[in-house]
Design a protein around this motif. Structure first.
Motif, PDB file in Angstrom:
ATOM      1  N   ASP A   1       0.839  -1.198   0.000  1.00  0.00           N
ATOM      2  CA  ASP A   1       0.000   0.000   0.000  1.00  0.00           C
ATOM      3  C   ASP A   1       0.880   1.255   0.000  1.00  0.00           C
ATOM      4  O   ASP A   1       0.619   2.213  -0.727  1.00  0.00           O
ATOM      5  CB  ASP A   1      -0.907   0.028   1.238  1.00  0.00           C
ATOM      6  N   VAL A   2       1.892   1.231   0.839  1.00  0.00           N
ATOM      7  CA  VAL A   2       2.780   2.386   0.942  1.00  0.00           C
ATOM      8  C   VAL A   2       3.541   2.597  -0.359  1.00  0.00           C
ATOM      9  O   VAL A   2       3.668   3.732  -0.852  1.00  0.00           O
ATOM     10  CB  VAL A   2       3.759   2.219   2.121  1.00  0.00           C
ATOM     11  N   LEU A   3       4.036   1.509  -0.944  1.00  0.00           N
ATOM     12  CA  LEU A   3       4.778   1.615  -2.198  1.00  0.00           C
ATOM     13  C   LEU A   3       3.876   2.149  -3.310  1.00  0.00           C
ATOM     14  O   LEU A   3       4.312   2.950  -4.144  1.00  0.00           O
ATOM     15  CB  LEU A   3       5.355   0.258  -2.585  1.00  0.00           C
ATOM     16  N   HIS A   4       2.622   1.727  -3.317  1.00  0.00           N
ATOM     17  CA  HIS A   4       1.674   2.218  -4.312  1.00  0.00           C
ATOM     18  C   HIS A   4       1.483   3.728  -4.155  1.00  0.00           C
ATOM     19  O   HIS A   4       1.443   4.472  -5.146  1.00  0.00           O
ATOM     20  CB  HIS A   4       0.338   1.491  -4.162  1.00  0.00           C
ATOM     21  N   ALA A   5       1.366   4.184  -2.920  1.00  0.00           N
ATOM     22  CA  ALA A   5       1.214   5.615  -2.668  1.00  0.00           C
ATOM     23  C   ALA A   5       2.459   6.383  -3.101  1.00  0.00           C
ATOM     24  O   ALA A   5       2.359   7.443  -3.733  1.00  0.00           O
ATOM     25  CB  ALA A   5       0.939   5.861  -1.186  1.00  0.00           C
ATOM     26  N   LEU A   6       3.628   5.832  -2.796  1.00  0.00           N
ATOM     27  CA  LEU A   6       4.872   6.493  -3.196  1.00  0.00           C
ATOM     28  C   LEU A   6       5.032   6.508  -4.709  1.00  0.00           C
ATOM     29  O   LEU A   6       5.654   7.414  -5.264  1.00  0.00           O
ATOM     30  CB  LEU A   6       6.068   5.783  -2.557  1.00  0.00           C
ATOM     31  N   GLY A   7       4.465   5.502  -5.383  1.00  0.00           N
ATOM     32  CA  GLY A   7       4.582   5.439  -6.833  1.00  0.00           C
ATOM     33  C   GLY A   7       3.980   6.643  -7.526  1.00  0.00           C
ATOM     34  O   GLY A   7       4.394   7.001  -8.636  1.00  0.00           O
ATOM     35  N   GLY A   8       2.994   7.269  -6.878  1.00  0.00           N
ATOM     36  CA  GLY A   8       2.384   8.454  -7.461  1.00  0.00           C
ATOM     37  C   GLY A   8       3.364   9.604  -7.611  1.00  0.00           C
ATOM     38  O   GLY A   8       3.190  10.472  -8.480  1.00  0.00           O
ATOM     39  N   ILE A   9       4.402   9.607  -6.789  1.00  0.00           N
ATOM     40  CA  ILE A   9       5.413  10.661  -6.878  1.00  0.00           C
ATOM     41  C   ILE A   9       6.119  10.606  -8.223  1.00  0.00           C
ATOM     42  O   ILE A   9       6.414  11.634  -8.829  1.00  0.00           O
ATOM     43  CB  ILE A   9       6.430  10.509  -5.720  1.00  0.00           C
TER      44      ILE A   9
END
Length: 203
Positions: free
Chosen positions: A159-167
């Motif tokens: 979940d966290v990696l998915h959120a960071l991917g938006g960067i």
């Protein structure tokens, strides 16, 4: 010198001065690619590293070879940072600082995007060698923070990696890095919200 010969030469130990030159070139190149993209001037990279362009080409006969070494360095540095931060900080602080470091990693990766796509279509072992290392480092940090009770337990590292991917896909504006760091802080606020006051599994 061909790329094959350069790879063979790279397997041999370098003299101390040659190793310093190589390290300086990689360090400067990482900064240059993050700031100016993969078309950053190799002549300027050599100048800032304090060597001649001939020295650069002796170590890195093609731009893609330099890109590959820089990318490997970024992955290794990011993964090593996870262990270092976990050793010296509380789990949630280690996670937050690592995610801020992730912004710098993404900045370099964005700058390398064109050449990375070229390498993806070659026989380079770059992606098979590095695949999963970043996500594994993040998973260790997230799991430690969950166990400590300092972040919420209803999320996992994917979940966290998915959120960071938006960067990575955000518009490349002048304030991209500052905005990304603010987003990381907001993400950490969300991860901390509702976190248990006791470590997971404690009585």
């Amino acid at each position: 010198m061909s790329a094959d010969k350069a790879e063979a030469a790279a397997s041999k130990p370098l003299r101390a001065d040659a190793q310093r030159n190589r390290d300086a070139l990689v360090e400067v190149a990482a900064t240059a690619f993050a700031a100016h993209g993969v078309d950053a001037s190799l002549e300027e990279i050599a100048r800032q590293a304090g060597v001649g362009i001939g020295t650069l080409y002796r170590h890195f006969p093609t731009r893609e070879h330099l890109v590959e070494v820089v990318y490997r360095r970024e992955v290794e540095g990011l993964c090593a940072a996870a262990d270092e931060l976990a050793l010296h900080h509380p789990p949630d602080v280690a996670l937050e600082q690592w995610m801020q470091r992730f912004v710098d990693y993404i900045a370099t990766k964005r700058g390398l995007a064109t050449s990375l796509r070229i390498l993806l279509n070659t026989n380079s072992t770059l992606f098979s060698d590095t695949s999963g290392r970043v996500s594994l480092a993040l998973r260790r940090l997230v799991e430690a923070a969950v166990v400590s009770g300092s972040i919420r337990s209803d999320i996992d590292s994917s979940d966290v990696l998915h959120a960071l991917g938006g960067i990575y896909s955000a518009p490349d504006t002048k304030d991209w890095r500052d905005r990304s760091r603010r987003l990381v802080s907001l993400l950490m606020d969300g991860l901390r919200f509702g976190a248990g006051k006791r470590a997971k599994g404690s009585d």
